[in-house]
Design a protein around this motif. Structure first.
Motif, PDB file in Angstrom:
ATOM      1  N   GLU A 189       0.832  -1.202   0.000  1.00  0.00           N
ATOM      2  CA  GLU A 189       0.000   0.000   0.000  1.00  0.00           C
ATOM      3  C   GLU A 189       0.875   1.264   0.000  1.00  0.00           C
ATOM      4  O   GLU A 189       0.637   2.197  -0.759  1.00  0.00           O
ATOM      5  CB  GLU A 189      -0.916   0.013   1.235  1.00  0.00           C
ATOM      6  CG  GLU A 189      -1.971  -1.087   1.247  1.00  0.00           C
ATOM      7  CD  GLU A 189      -1.490  -2.360   1.933  1.00  0.00           C
ATOM      8  OE1 GLU A 189      -0.273  -2.650   1.901  1.00  0.00           O
ATOM      9  OE2 GLU A 189      -2.333  -3.074   2.499  1.00  0.00           O
ATOM     10  N   SER A 190       1.902   1.270   0.871  1.00  0.00           N
ATOM     11  CA  SER A 190       2.740   2.476   0.969  1.00  0.00           C
ATOM     12  C   SER A 190       3.472   2.742  -0.338  1.00  0.00           C
ATOM     13  O   SER A 190       3.572   3.881  -0.785  1.00  0.00           O
ATOM     14  CB  SER A 190       3.753   2.331   2.110  1.00  0.00           C
ATOM     15  OG  SER A 190       3.066   2.233   3.335  1.00  0.00           O
ATOM     16  N   LEU A 191       3.984   1.689  -0.960  1.00  0.00           N
ATOM     17  CA  LEU A 191       4.769   1.881  -2.190  1.00  0.00           C
ATOM     18  C   LEU A 191       3.892   2.296  -3.377  1.00  0.00           C
ATOM     19  O   LEU A 191       4.417   2.734  -4.398  1.00  0.00           O
ATOM     20  CB  LEU A 191       5.554   0.602  -2.512  1.00  0.00           C
ATOM     21  CG  LEU A 191       6.759   0.361  -1.585  1.00  0.00           C
ATOM     22  CD1 LEU A 191       7.290  -1.060  -1.749  1.00  0.00           C
ATOM     23  CD2 LEU A 191       7.872   1.373  -1.843  1.00  0.00           C
ATOM     24  N   THR A 192       2.574   2.173  -3.240  1.00  0.00           N
ATOM     25  CA  THR A 192       1.679   2.627  -4.317  1.00  0.00           C
ATOM     26  C   THR A 192       0.834   3.823  -3.887  1.00  0.00           C
ATOM     27  O   THR A 192      -0.112   4.187  -4.576  1.00  0.00           O
ATOM     28  CB  THR A 192       0.758   1.473  -4.788  1.00  0.00           C
ATOM     29  OG1 THR A 192       0.103   0.918  -3.632  1.00  0.00           O
ATOM     30  CG2 THR A 192       1.543   0.384  -5.494  1.00  0.00           C
TER      31      THR A 192
ATOM     32  N   VAL B 232       4.158   2.310  -8.808  1.00  0.00           N
ATOM     33  CA  VAL B 232       4.961   2.569  -7.604  1.00  0.00           C
ATOM     34  C   VAL B 232       5.194   4.073  -7.551  1.00  0.00           C
ATOM     35  O   VAL B 232       5.557   4.691  -8.552  1.00  0.00           O
ATOM     36  CB  VAL B 232       6.293   1.804  -7.663  1.00  0.00           C
ATOM     37  CG1 VAL B 232       7.170   2.168  -6.469  1.00  0.00           C
ATOM     38  CG2 VAL B 232       6.025   0.297  -7.677  1.00  0.00           C
ATOM     39  N   GLN B 233       4.978   4.675  -6.404  1.00  0.00           N
ATOM     40  CA  GLN B 233       4.959   6.137  -6.331  1.00  0.00           C
ATOM     41  C   GLN B 233       6.233   6.788  -5.803  1.00  0.00           C
ATOM     42  O   GLN B 233       6.649   7.816  -6.348  1.00  0.00           O
ATOM     43  CB  GLN B 233       3.752   6.598  -5.514  1.00  0.00           C
ATOM     44  CG  GLN B 233       2.425   6.146  -6.111  1.00  0.00           C
ATOM     45  CD  GLN B 233       2.038   6.906  -7.369  1.00  0.00           C
ATOM     46  OE1 GLN B 233       2.661   7.905  -7.740  1.00  0.00           O
ATOM     47  NE2 GLN B 233       1.001   6.447  -8.051  1.00  0.00           N
ATOM     48  N   PRO B 234       6.880   6.284  -4.738  1.00  0.00           N
ATOM     49  CA  PRO B 234       8.131   6.932  -4.333  1.00  0.00           C
ATOM     50  C   PRO B 234       9.189   6.777  -5.427  1.00  0.00           C
ATOM     51  O   PRO B 234       9.090   5.863  -6.266  1.00  0.00           O
ATOM     52  CB  PRO B 234       8.554   6.186  -3.061  1.00  0.00           C
ATOM     53  CG  PRO B 234       7.510   5.193  -2.773  1.00  0.00           C
ATOM     54  CD  PRO B 234       6.529   5.156  -3.879  1.00  0.00           C
ATOM     55  N   ARG B 235      10.193   7.635  -5.423  1.00  0.00           N
ATOM     56  CA  ARG B 235      11.255   7.551  -6.426  1.00  0.00           C
ATOM     57  C   ARG B 235      12.172   6.364  -6.185  1.00  0.00           C
ATOM     58  O   ARG B 235      12.832   5.880  -7.102  1.00  0.00           O
ATOM     59  CB  ARG B 235      12.098   8.831  -6.413  1.00  0.00           C
ATOM     60  CG  ARG B 235      11.338  10.111  -6.649  1.00  0.00           C
ATOM     61  CD  ARG B 235      10.899  10.279  -8.075  1.00  0.00           C
ATOM     62  NE  ARG B 235      11.970  10.273  -9.025  1.00  0.00           N
ATOM     63  CZ  ARG B 235      12.322  11.281  -9.813  1.00  0.00           C
ATOM     64  NH1 ARG B 235      11.667  12.416  -9.717  1.00  0.00           N
ATOM     65  NH2 ARG B 235      13.286  11.176 -10.685  1.00  0.00           N
TER      66      ARG B 235
ATOM     67  N   GLU C 120       7.830  11.802  -5.568  1.00  0.00           N
ATOM     68  CA  GLU C 120       9.034  12.646  -5.426  1.00  0.00           C
ATOM     69  C   GLU C 120       9.768  12.450  -4.094  1.00  0.00           C
ATOM     70  O   GLU C 120      10.604  13.250  -3.715  1.00  0.00           O
ATOM     71  CB  GLU C 120       8.722  14.134  -5.633  1.00  0.00           C
ATOM     72  CG  GLU C 120       8.182  14.475  -7.011  1.00  0.00           C
ATOM     73  CD  GLU C 120       9.175  14.201  -8.144  1.00  0.00           C
ATOM     74  OE1 GLU C 120      10.377  14.070  -7.875  1.00  0.00           O
ATOM     75  OE2 GLU C 120       8.714  14.079  -9.295  1.00  0.00           O
ATOM     76  N   GLN C 121       9.439  11.359  -3.382  1.00  0.00           N
ATOM     77  CA  GLN C 121      10.155  11.077  -2.130  1.00  0.00           C
ATOM     78  C   GLN C 121      10.883   9.739  -2.213  1.00  0.00           C
ATOM     79  O   GLN C 121      10.553   8.897  -3.049  1.00  0.00           O
ATOM     80  CB  GLN C 121       9.168  11.059  -0.950  1.00  0.00           C
ATOM     81  CG  GLN C 121       8.615  12.456  -0.677  1.00  0.00           C
ATOM     82  CD  GLN C 121       7.563  12.485   0.400  1.00  0.00           C
ATOM     83  OE1 GLN C 121       6.736  11.582   0.502  1.00  0.00           O
ATOM     84  NE2 GLN C 121       7.569  13.539   1.211  1.00  0.00           N
ATOM     85  N   ILE C 122      11.889   9.595  -1.372  1.00  0.00           N
ATOM     86  CA  ILE C 122      12.590   8.313  -1.235  1.00  0.00           C
ATOM     87  C   ILE C 122      12.159   7.741   0.108  1.00  0.00           C
ATOM     88  O   ILE C 122      12.317   8.394   1.150  1.00  0.00           O
ATOM     89  CB  ILE C 122      14.117   8.508  -1.323  1.00  0.00           C
ATOM     90  CG1 ILE C 122      14.461   8.922  -2.757  1.00  0.00           C
ATOM     91  CG2 ILE C 122      14.856   7.232  -0.895  1.00  0.00           C
ATOM     92  CD1 ILE C 122      15.936   9.167  -3.009  1.00  0.00           C
ATOM     93  N   LEU C 123      11.555   6.561   0.039  1.00  0.00           N
ATOM     94  CA  LEU C 123      10.909   6.008   1.236  1.00  0.00           C
ATOM     95  C   LEU C 123      11.822   4.982   1.908  1.00  0.00           C
ATOM     96  O   LEU C 123      12.177   3.963   1.317  1.00  0.00           O
ATOM     97  CB  LEU C 123       9.578   5.358   0.846  1.00  0.00           C
ATOM     98  CG  LEU C 123       8.779   4.725   1.982  1.00  0.00           C
ATOM     99  CD1 LEU C 123       8.478   5.726   3.088  1.00  0.00           C
ATOM    100  CD2 LEU C 123       7.484   4.121   1.444  1.00  0.00           C
TER     101      LEU C 123
END
Ligand SMILES: NC(=O)CC[C@H](N)C(=O)O
Length: 353
Positions: free
Chosen positions: A39-42, A73-76, A48-51
């Motif tokens: 969930e977090s990775l999507t 996938v949303q974080p960079r 624009e963040q590095i998680l």
């Protein structure tokens, strides 16, 4: 020999192991959530963040697309102590760099002490520390991503039918899928509109309530959404989650500020000031409301007293800074969606009287 490097804005370069190759940059943040990596990775709020995951093992129950909160996938990039092959392969397929075998405790304490910061990653057989530093040096502050909404919003209006008779107009600033499904499951028809929809676009769906979604970046950059809120203030009930709370508050005359490192996790305690009840909540934000304008504070964070819930009976507004839809996280605050739909229908009854 390492094959991955993480360059931090304070000048340090950490060695790591490449799990998905590539070079990238972003704002370095961490989540303390111990489940919910799919969930977090999507979650589009991480654009624009590095998680960094503070929990040491990420991927131990596989990767299932049913759990995804968006299509990509949303974080960079992703950083963990240990990533399983399932997650590493998924991120590699998606072209998102991932690294592990790094002391994530050091990263977390650095971000806690120095704040969310610019970060560069270089991962793969040819990666050098200089590549990571060059990425870090090219990293822009979050507030410079002025049109970040365009990266995460729907391009065209989309309707999700819940089969009931409440129509929700949702400004999609990067909405998590489960915010939409939390409304459709309760019978609402959700008209998802682009983040830069106009007041006319909203009026065209004849909604019972305007809903401003979560989303990435600086809420002050969502000027179109703020204009829509300003236009309908007092005439249409409104609700918002996370970025939605921030956008609504700013549009009504309040303001937001950047936090040092924000709240990201699934066990943030929130107290309701009307009932004195504390619930555990899911959070993912780096900005907070510092001036609530005409809105009344109904809920606060027990750890640092930041604003978690806002309300205005007169303006028919109800917002939350945390994520009541959970995914991941505890379901303690799912009732928010019932409150939103009650607000929409009770206001309609008053209008009809
Ligand atoms: N989850 C969200 O909507 C995040 C809101 C905003 N981008 C912040 O970091 O505060």
């Amino acid at each position: 020999m390492s094959d991955a490097y993480i360059a931090l804005a304070d000048g340090r370069v950490l060695e790591a192991r490449a799990r998905a190759p590539g070079r990238t940059r972003g704002e370095l943040v961490f989540t303390t959530a111990y489940t919910g990596y799919e969930e977090s990775l999507t979650d589009p709020s991480y654009a624009e963040q590095i998680l960094t995951f503070s929990y040491p093992l990420i991927g131990n129950y596989g990767v299932r697309s049913e759990r995804f909160e968006s299509d990509s996938v949303q974080p960079r990039a992703a950083i963990a102590r240990e990533l399983t092959d399932d997650v590493a392969d998924w991120l590699a397929e998606e072209g998102v760099p991932a690294v592990d075998h790094v002391d994530t405790r050091e990263i977390v304490t650095t971000v806690r002490e120095e704040g969310a910061m610019a970060c560069g990653i270089a991962a793969g057989p040819d990666a050098t520390p200089e590549d990571a530093v060059a990425e870090m040096e090219a990293c822009e502050p979050m507030s410079d991503h002025v049109d970040i909404g365009a990266q995460v919003s729907v391009a065209e209006p989309t309707v999700h039918e819940g089969g009931g008779d409440v129509d929700v107009a949702m400004l999609d600033c990067g909405a998590k899928g489960s915010i939409i499904s939390s409304l459709t499951e309760r019978g609402a028809d959700v008209h998802v509109l682009p983040y830069d929809a106009t007041a006319e676009d909203v009026a065209a769906v004849d909604p019972d309530v305007l809903f401003v979604s979560n989303g990435p970046g600086d809420p002050e950059n969502f000027v179109a959404a703020q204009a829509v809120v300003d236009e309908f203030a007092g005439d249409l009930p409104m609700a918002g989650i996370c970025l939605g709370q921030q956008v609504i508050t700013s549009a009504l005359g309040g303001s937001t500020e950047k936090m040092a490192f924000g709240h990201r996790g699934v066990n943030q305690p929130v107290k309701d000031l009307r009932t004195d009840k504390v619930v555990m909540t899911t959070q993912n934000h780096g900005y907070t409301v510092d001036d609530t304008g005409p809105l009344e504070v109904t809920q606060v964070n027990v750890n640092d007293d930041t604003v978690e819930g806002l309300d205005s009976e007169e303006l028919e507004v109800i917002t939350r800074q945390y994520h009541p839809e959970a995914n991941p996280g505890p379901h303690d605050s799912l009732g928010f969606f019932d409150e939103v739909l009650d607000l929409a229908t009770s206001s309609r009854r008053v209008a009809a009287d």
